[in-house]
Design a protein around this motif. Structure first.
Motif, mmCIF file in Angstrom:
data_model
loop_
_atom_site.group_PDB
_atom_site.id
_atom_site.type_symbol
_atom_site.label_atom_id
_atom_site.label_comp_id
_atom_site.label_asym_id
_atom_site.label_seq_id
_atom_site.Cartn_x
_atom_site.Cartn_y
_atom_site.Cartn_z
ATOM 1 N N ARG A 1 0.825 -1.210 0.000
ATOM 2 C CA ARG A 1 0.000 0.000 0.000
ATOM 3 C C ARG A 1 0.862 1.265 0.000
ATOM 4 O O ARG A 1 1.852 1.357 0.720
ATOM 5 C CB ARG A 1 -0.886 -0.014 1.234
ATOM 6 N N VAL A 2 0.432 2.216 -0.821
ATOM 7 C CA VAL A 2 1.068 3.532 -0.873
ATOM 8 C C VAL A 2 -0.023 4.556 -0.613
ATOM 9 O O VAL A 2 -1.092 4.507 -1.225
ATOM 10 C CB VAL A 2 1.695 3.808 -2.257
ATOM 11 N N GLU A 3 0.216 5.448 0.316
ATOM 12 C CA GLU A 3 -0.723 6.536 0.588
ATOM 13 C C GLU A 3 0.057 7.846 0.507
ATOM 14 O O GLU A 3 1.065 8.017 1.177
ATOM 15 C CB GLU A 3 -1.370 6.361 1.960
ATOM 16 N N LEU A 4 -0.425 8.748 -0.354
ATOM 17 C CA LEU A 4 0.283 9.984 -0.632
ATOM 18 C C LEU A 4 -0.482 11.203 -0.151
ATOM 19 O O LEU A 4 -1.697 11.282 -0.340
ATOM 20 C CB LEU A 4 0.517 10.123 -2.149
ATOM 21 N N THR A 5 0.232 12.135 0.427
ATOM 22 C CA THR A 5 -0.342 13.449 0.719
ATOM 23 C C THR A 5 -0.452 14.195 -0.616
ATOM 24 O O THR A 5 0.145 13.774 -1.614
ATOM 25 C CB THR A 5 0.572 14.246 1.669
ATOM 26 N N PRO A 6 -1.146 15.326 -0.660
ATOM 27 C CA PRO A 6 -1.179 16.096 -1.906
ATOM 28 C C PRO A 6 0.218 16.471 -2.412
ATOM 29 O O PRO A 6 0.499 16.360 -3.605
ATOM 30 C CB PRO A 6 -2.000 17.339 -1.534
ATOM 31 N N ALA A 7 1.102 16.880 -1.513
ATOM 32 C CA ALA A 7 2.464 17.250 -1.927
ATOM 33 C C ALA A 7 3.208 16.033 -2.474
ATOM 34 O O ALA A 7 3.917 16.130 -3.487
ATOM 35 C CB ALA A 7 3.233 17.871 -0.764
ATOM 36 N N GLN A 8 3.070 14.897 -1.827
ATOM 37 C CA GLN A 8 3.716 13.682 -2.319
ATOM 38 C C GLN A 8 3.130 13.260 -3.664
ATOM 39 O O GLN A 8 3.857 12.794 -4.541
ATOM 40 C CB GLN A 8 3.558 12.539 -1.311
ATOM 41 N N GLY A 9 1.828 13.448 -3.838
ATOM 42 C CA GLY A 9 1.191 13.141 -5.116
ATOM 43 C C GLY A 9 1.791 13.977 -6.231
ATOM 44 O O GLY A 9 2.046 13.470 -7.332
ATOM 45 N N ASP A 10 2.047 15.244 -5.955
ATOM 46 C CA ASP A 10 2.674 16.112 -6.959
ATOM 47 C C ASP A 10 4.077 15.631 -7.308
ATOM 48 O O ASP A 10 4.484 15.650 -8.469
ATOM 49 C CB ASP A 10 2.720 17.556 -6.462
ATOM 50 N N VAL A 11 4.816 15.186 -6.303
ATOM 51 C CA VAL A 11 6.172 14.683 -6.530
ATOM 52 C C VAL A 11 6.112 13.414 -7.386
ATOM 53 O O VAL A 11 6.882 13.248 -8.333
ATOM 54 C CB VAL A 11 6.893 14.425 -5.189
ATOM 55 N N THR B 1 1.482 5.500 -18.286
ATOM 56 C CA THR B 1 0.430 6.462 -18.633
ATOM 57 C C THR B 1 -0.800 6.202 -17.780
ATOM 58 O O THR B 1 -1.407 7.138 -17.243
ATOM 59 C CB THR B 1 0.081 6.365 -20.136
ATOM 60 N N PHE B 2 -1.170 4.934 -17.638
ATOM 61 C CA PHE B 2 -2.317 4.549 -16.811
ATOM 62 C C PHE B 2 -2.102 4.964 -15.352
ATOM 63 O O PHE B 2 -3.001 5.535 -14.720
ATOM 64 C CB PHE B 2 -2.545 3.034 -16.911
ATOM 65 N N VAL B 3 -0.923 4.689 -14.823
ATOM 66 C CA VAL B 3 -0.620 5.018 -13.424
ATOM 67 C C VAL B 3 -0.677 6.533 -13.215
ATOM 68 O O VAL B 3 -1.302 7.015 -12.264
ATOM 69 C CB VAL B 3 0.767 4.463 -13.015
ATOM 70 N N GLN B 4 -0.058 7.276 -14.120
ATOM 71 C CA GLN B 4 -0.042 8.732 -13.996
ATOM 72 C C GLN B 4 -1.449 9.306 -14.146
ATOM 73 O O GLN B 4 -1.867 10.161 -13.359
ATOM 74 C CB GLN B 4 0.904 9.338 -15.027
ATOM 75 N N ASP B 5 -2.188 8.846 -15.135
ATOM 76 C CA ASP B 5 -3.546 9.326 -15.361
ATOM 77 C C ASP B 5 -4.443 9.027 -14.147
ATOM 78 O O ASP B 5 -5.220 9.880 -13.714
ATOM 79 C CB ASP B 5 -4.124 8.679 -16.622
ATOM 80 N N GLY B 6 -4.305 7.840 -13.597
ATOM 81 C CA GLY B 6 -5.095 7.482 -12.417
ATOM 82 C C GLY B 6 -4.791 8.381 -11.230
ATOM 83 O O GLY B 6 -5.690 8.794 -10.490
ATOM 84 N N LEU B 7 -3.516 8.703 -11.048
ATOM 85 C CA LEU B 7 -3.128 9.582 -9.940
ATOM 86 C C LEU B 7 -3.650 11.003 -10.172
ATOM 87 O O LEU B 7 -4.146 11.646 -9.241
ATOM 88 C CB LEU B 7 -1.608 9.572 -9.757
#
Length: 178
Positions: free
Chosen positions: A112-122, A165-171
């Motif tokens: 499991r990976v859980e990202l904050t908004p800042a981590q999501g941007d990174v 592309t799928f991973v990035q688009d989903g995020l």
């Protein structure tokens, strides 16, 4: 991967077994390319005296690096060279830092990976760099068919490109959900 889901203001996903090895390897390759570009830059005496880092003024000859480190302007060659010299070291540092952060957050063997908004941007920035590098190396363009001949040497790597592309688009979509 089961796809990204909204989690508070951030996003979460469950990564499967080989995600860290495949994508971690690609992130490492991008970091190595950037590190080589930085190491190839000769020391500048003025930068040593002033503490102001400068980089090369010329565009990288490698087309993948040129895609990762584009010109800051196309209007004036001298201005482009000056802007590159001033800003490329910071750009390389930011790209390396993003890749390192993602690598540090990849659970070994999946999980499991859980990202904050800042981590999501990174993560978005690092994923984008890997997609740019891979897409450039594979000559991906808008006219390219998704159905590539299985004998095409790029076929296996295009699968990884489409997966990224799928991973990035989903995020992106998970981050946009309110």
């Amino acid at each position: 991967m089961n796809g990204w889901k909204k989690s508070g203001r951030g996003a979460k996903a469950r990564l499967v077994g080989t995600f860290d090895a495949q994508h971690g390897g690609l992130l490492d390759e991008v970091r190595q390319m950037l590190a080589k570009r930085e190491a190839d830059n000769p020391a500048d005496e003025l930068a040593v005296l002033t503490g102001m880092r400068t980089g090369p003024s010329s565009r990288p000859s490698d087309r993948v690096l040129a895609r990762l480190l584009p010109d800051f302007t196309t209007e004036d060659a001298d201005l482009a060279a000056g802007l590159r010299s001033l800003h490329e070291p910071e750009l390389i540092e930011a790209k390396d830092r993003a890749a390192a952060e993602v690598l540090g957050g990849l659970p070994a063997g999946g999980g499991r990976v859980e990202l904050t908004p800042a981590q999501g941007d990174v993560w978005l920035a690092a994923l984008n760099d890997v997609r740019l590098a891979l897409g450039t190396a594979l000559d991906v363009n808008e006219e390219m068919s998704d159905d590539v001949d299985p004998d095409d040497p790029r076929a296996a790597h295009l699968g990884i490109y489409h997966w990224l592309t799928f991973v990035q688009d989903g995020l992106v979509h998970a981050r946009m959900r309110v």
